[in-house]
Design a protein around this motif. Structure first.
Motif, PDB file in Angstrom:
ATOM      1  N   VAL A  79       0.829  -1.203   0.000  1.00 46.63           N
ATOM      2  CA  VAL A  79       0.000   0.000   0.000  1.00 46.63           C
ATOM      3  C   VAL A  79       0.864   1.254   0.000  1.00 46.63           C
ATOM      4  CG1 VAL A  79      -1.627   1.364   1.374  1.00 46.63           C
ATOM      5  CG2 VAL A  79      -1.997  -1.093   1.078  1.00 46.63           C
ATOM      6  N   PHE A  80       1.860   1.306   0.893  1.00 49.39           N
ATOM      7  CA  PHE A  80       2.679   2.507   1.000  1.00 49.39           C
ATOM      8  C   PHE A  80       3.639   2.658  -0.187  1.00 49.39           C
ATOM      9  CE2 PHE A  80       1.715   1.955   5.653  1.00 49.39           C
ATOM     10  CZ  PHE A  80       0.913   3.083   5.738  1.00 49.39           C
ATOM     11  N   ILE A  89       2.160   9.810  -0.362  1.00 43.84           N
ATOM     12  CA  ILE A  89       2.342   9.191   0.957  1.00 43.84           C
ATOM     13  C   ILE A  89       2.081  10.187   2.083  1.00 43.84           C
ATOM     14  CG2 ILE A  89       4.802   9.603   1.456  1.00 43.84           C
ATOM     15  CD1 ILE A  89       4.903   6.481   1.927  1.00 43.84           C
ATOM     16  N   SER A  90       2.236  11.489   1.790  1.00 43.63           N
ATOM     17  CA  SER A  90       1.991  12.503   2.824  1.00 43.63           C
ATOM     18  C   SER A  90       0.530  12.511   3.263  1.00 43.63           C
ATOM     19  CB  SER A  90       2.389  13.884   2.314  1.00 43.63           C
ATOM     20  OG  SER A  90       1.613  14.248   1.190  1.00 43.63           O
ATOM     21  N   SER A  91      -0.366  12.046   2.409  1.00 43.18           N
ATOM     22  CA  SER A  91      -1.790  12.022   2.774  1.00 43.18           C
ATOM     23  C   SER A  91      -2.080  11.001   3.858  1.00 43.18           C
ATOM     24  CB  SER A  91      -2.642  11.715   1.538  1.00 43.18           C
ATOM     25  OG  SER A  91      -2.359  10.411   1.046  1.00 43.18           O
ATOM     26  N   GLN A  92      -1.183  10.042   4.040  1.00 44.37           N
ATOM     27  CA  GLN A  92      -1.347   9.002   5.055  1.00 44.37           C
ATOM     28  C   GLN A  92      -0.158   8.993   6.011  1.00 44.37           C
ATOM     29  OE1 GLN A  92      -4.109   7.128   5.316  1.00 44.37           O
ATOM     30  NE2 GLN A  92      -4.974   8.233   3.572  1.00 44.37           N
ATOM     31  N   LEU A  93       0.440  10.174   6.231  1.00 47.07           N
ATOM     32  CA  LEU A  93       1.696  10.209   6.991  1.00 47.07           C
ATOM     33  C   LEU A  93       1.583   9.648   8.401  1.00 47.07           C
ATOM     34  CD1 LEU A  93       4.672  10.974   6.919  1.00 47.07           C
ATOM     35  CD2 LEU A  93       4.032  13.220   7.805  1.00 47.07           C
ATOM     36  N   PRO A  94       0.571  10.018   9.215  1.00 47.18           N
ATOM     37  CA  PRO A  94       0.517   9.441  10.569  1.00 47.18           C
ATOM     38  C   PRO A  94       0.479   7.911  10.563  1.00 47.18           C
ATOM     39  CG  PRO A  94      -0.962  11.319  10.397  1.00 47.18           C
ATOM     40  CD  PRO A  94      -0.491  11.030   9.006  1.00 47.18           C
ATOM     41  N   ALA A  95      -0.323   7.337   9.666  1.00 44.86           N
ATOM     42  CA  ALA A  95      -0.404   5.876   9.590  1.00 44.86           C
ATOM     43  C   ALA A  95       0.916   5.296   9.105  1.00 44.86           C
ATOM     44  CB  ALA A  95      -1.541   5.470   8.647  1.00 44.86           C
ATOM     45  N   ARG A 451      13.412  -0.946   0.487  1.00 44.63           N
ATOM     46  CA  ARG A 451      14.020  -0.245  -0.652  1.00 44.63           C
ATOM     47  C   ARG A 451      12.961   0.201  -1.662  1.00 44.63           C
ATOM     48  NH1 ARG A 451      19.052  -2.890  -3.928  1.00 44.63           N
ATOM     49  NH2 ARG A 451      20.371  -1.676  -2.515  1.00 44.63           N
ATOM     50  N   ALA A 452      11.891  -0.570  -1.808  1.00 42.51           N
ATOM     51  CA  ALA A 452      10.837  -0.217  -2.767  1.00 42.51           C
ATOM     52  C   ALA A 452      10.178   1.111  -2.420  1.00 42.51           C
ATOM     53  CB  ALA A 452       9.788  -1.325  -2.830  1.00 42.51           C
ATOM     54  N   ILE A 453      10.143   1.449  -1.123  1.00 43.53           N
ATOM     55  CA  ILE A 453       9.558   2.725  -0.703  1.00 43.53           C
ATOM     56  C   ILE A 453      10.594   3.827  -0.694  1.00 43.53           C
ATOM     57  CG2 ILE A 453       8.428   3.944   1.203  1.00 43.53           C
ATOM     58  CD1 ILE A 453       7.084   1.358   1.994  1.00 43.53           C
ATOM     59  N   SER A 454      11.757   3.579  -0.078  1.00 44.05           N
ATOM     60  CA  SER A 454      12.767   4.633   0.053  1.00 44.05           C
ATOM     61  C   SER A 454      13.234   5.139  -1.303  1.00 44.05           C
ATOM     62  CB  SER A 454      13.965   4.125   0.867  1.00 44.05           C
ATOM     63  OG  SER A 454      14.671   3.140   0.150  1.00 44.05           O
ATOM     64  N   SER A 455      13.314   4.255  -2.283  1.00 42.43           N
ATOM     65  CA  SER A 455      13.780   4.666  -3.606  1.00 42.43           C
ATOM     66  C   SER A 455      12.790   5.577  -4.316  1.00 42.43           C
ATOM     67  CB  SER A 455      14.050   3.430  -4.477  1.00 42.43           C
ATOM     68  OG  SER A 455      12.849   2.696  -4.684  1.00 42.43           O
ATOM     69  N   ARG A 456      11.567   5.634  -3.807  1.00 45.24           N
ATOM     70  CA  ARG A 456      10.532   6.476  -4.422  1.00 45.24           C
ATOM     71  C   ARG A 456      10.312   7.793  -3.672  1.00 45.24           C
ATOM     72  NH1 ARG A 456       9.421   1.262  -5.752  1.00 45.24           N
ATOM     73  NH2 ARG A 456       8.377   0.856  -7.756  1.00 45.24           N
TER      74      ARG A 456
END
Length: 637
Positions: A79-80, A89-95, A451-456
């Protein structure tokens, strides 16, 4: 008889069926549990596959490193990852922050409000943490509030909003004692504090001691106030890498005395900005005594301080005394003022040269008196008021040592270097008693991102605005400074002989270590934090790689929302493992990893190691322990 045998056989058969069914059920449950633990879709499982593919040996995998893998479930990670791809991703930052175990600062919502109608005549806020005192004490007549041990010792993120606190009050006293001591990140906001107040005093004693990253903001503090005395005693002592901003402090104030005693004493890389301080003030009386003394590279900026003020009196006594280097800028200080008196006594006598710039200091002023007594070297006076200035005992470069720097003894000037932080290689032998520094991790607990998230996600100074948007970092906020500092460290040029890289995934760390050392590598860290700040005895010592001078990759944490490591390789080191014993009982309490830098010729003279050990670059080797949650990679033996 036959009947009894038949009944016995029937009972045995029933018991067998029950036992078999139970065993199958237990086995299935165990299998399902094992499947859950070893799901191939988790970040940890993916990391283990990556490790096996890129590291050639079969040594046990480091549990301390694997434990830092992302805790995201496969579903959450998917999801993230999609949100990151869509820049949403900022729209779901707290989660996201909660599920991924990140360090996020929601500064406008972290503080619980203290209602105005709850205010008693006198208040004692002991052992409070992260409250919102906006408008608290406004228009109060008399009374006193005590904030003792506020943001109790060791708090991770100490914040407090004191916006418009004590505004327009009369005779109202405030006492901040041991505020946010030993916190990791302290970010109180004192905006319009005591503005328009009359009389009384504010006392900041032992404010934010030993905080890792203090970020304190005093905006329009004491503006338009009348004789509201403020005392800052032992303000941010022994802190590490923080910022304090005093903007429009005491602006339009009348007779506002301010006393800074032992401000930033023995701190490491502290930065203070005084913008518009005492601007248009009348009869201001400010004293900076032992300000930034014994500190490491303090940076202070006095911009438009006392501009158009009347009859101000400023005293800088033992300012930046015995500090290591440091930079001070006085821009338009006292410009267009009337009868301004300023005294610099024993100013800037740092053992390594600092840089001081006086630009338009006192320009256009009337009746100014400025005295420089026993003033340090390496200062620039540009467009400076000529009349009424006295220089006595001014130090110039010819009075320094021939090599351009004051000789360091290692005893009288190393107060900002923690005992035991640096040591010599000969001390790593069985039976040596030495001081262990505080090796405890002061950073907030976090995990790596997949890595799939950080790279984006954006990660560069050019993308700072996008990065701030992702993590909801407001302008001039604490989190903005965290992001800027991390990016600056990652983007700075490597030092001579250094190979460096910032890594925000374990896979990236493996890649970097393998690129420097090859595939047959092992990673180590100190086992625990026992012995910190105590005398310890060295037990059995093991030389890594047979004690040969080699190279290693060391990785140190940087403050950032997710786990971020600054990894670098410096040639010509020796790595050791040593048992650490209790001095009295001789019982093993820890197992430490130490690294000794054999070639220090490229290090700066002001490096803390030379301050502590009393030598200079290239003349000695320097050793240090690997602290908690830091690590070093080496070729496997």
């Amino acid at each position: 008889m036959d009947r009894r045998v038949k009944l016995k056989n029937i009972c045995f058969f029933c018991f067998f069926l029950f036992y078999s069914a139970s065993s199958v059920t237990a086995t299935d449950a165990s299998a399902r549990s094992s499947t859950r633990k070893e799901s191939p879709f988790t970040a940890k499982a993916s990391l283990i596959r990556y490790w096996n593919k890129h590291i050639s040996n079969n040594l046990p995998k480091p549990s301390f490193l694997l434990s830092k893998a992302s805790p995201l479930s496969a579903v959450d990670a998917a999801v993230f990852t999609k949100l990151a791809s869509q820049k949403a991703i900022s729209s779901q930052l707290p989660a996201f922050c909660s599920a991924a175990n990140l360090f996020c600062l929601f500064e406008d919502s972290t503080s619980e409000a203290v209602a105005k109608h709850d205010q008693p005549a006198d208040s004692n806020f002991a052992l409070y943490t992260n409250k919102n005192f906006a408008n608290y004490g406004a228009s109060r007549l008399g009374g006193a509030d005590v904030f003792k041990n506020y943001s109790s010792a060791g708090a991770n993120f100490a914040t407090g909003s004191f916006t418009r606190y004590s505004r327009s009050s009369t005779g109202h006293n405030e006492d901040f004692t041991l505020y946010a001591n030993d916190a990791n990140v302290a970010s109180p906001n004192f905006t319009s504090y005591a503005s328009g107040s009359t009389g009384s005093s504010g006392d900041f004693t032992s404010y934010a001691p030993r905080v890792n990253v203090p970020d304190l903001r005093f905006t329009s503090y004491d503006s338009s106030s009348n004789n509201h005395k403020l005392t800052f005693t032992s303000y941010v002592p022994d802190t590490n890498s923080g910022n304090e901003a005093f903007t429009s402090y005491a602006k339009n104030g009348n007779g506002v005395p301010v006393d800074f005693t032992s401000y930033g004493d023995t701190s490491n890389v502290i930065g203070s900005t005084f913008t518009g301080y005492s601007e248009l003030g009348n009869a201001a009386n400010d004293s900076f005594k032992a300000y930034s003394s014994d500190a490491n590279n303090p940076t202070n900026n006095f911009r438009s301080y006392g501009v158009r003020g009347n009859a101000g009196l400023d005293s800088f006594s033992s300012y930046r005394d015995r500090a290591n280097a440091g930079t001070d800028t006085f821009q338009s200080y006292g410009k267009n003022s009337n009868s301004e008196k300023t005294n610099f006594a024993n100013y800037g006598k740092s053992f390594n040269e600092g840089i001081d710039t006086f630009k338009e200091y006192g320009k256009g002023s009337t009746g100014a008196e400025v005295g420089f007594k026993i003033y340090g070297v390496n200062n620039t006076f540009k467009d400076y008021v000529q009349k009424g200035v006295t220089f006595a005992g001014y130090t110039n470069s010819s009075s320094m040592e021939e090599d351009g720097a004051t000789k360091v003894s290692g005893n009288s000037v190393n107060r900002w270097v923690e005992p035991g932080k640096f040591f010599r290689e000969y001390m790593l032998k069985e039976g040596t008693v030495m001081k262990m520094p505080d090796i405890r991790d002061k950073m907030p607990g976090r995990s790596f991102l997949p890595r799939a998230i950080s790279s984006r996600l954006p990660f560069s100074s050019r993308q700072l605005s996008e990065l701030k948007e992702v993590f909801h970092a407001g302008n001039s906020s604490t989190l903005e400074r965290v992001l800027v500092n991390a990016l600056a460290e990652c983007e700075r040029d490597p030092s001579q002989g250094e190979i460096k890289r910032c890594v925000d995934t374990i896979e990236d760390m493996i890649d970097f270590a393998v690129s420097v050392l090859g595939n047959n590598v092992v990673v180590r860290t100190t086992e625990n934090v026992r012995g910190s700040r105590e005398d310890v005895m060295i037990g059995e010592v093991k030389e890594i790689n047979g004690g040969k001078v080699t190279k290693s990759v060391s990785c140190h944490q940087s403050l950032y929302p997710s786990l971020l490591y600054y990894c670098h390789s410096v040639p010509k080191v020796r790595v050791y493992m040593a048992d650490i014993l209790d001095v009295e009982s001789k019982i093993k309490i820890n197992h430490g990893v130490a690294i000794c830098h054999i070639d220090t010729s490229a290090w700066s003279l002001g490096h803390g190691a030379f301050v502590a050990l009393g030598s200079s670059p290239g003349h000695i080797e320097v050793c240090h322990w690997i602290f908690e949650n830091d690590m070093t990679w080496a070729t496997a033996d």
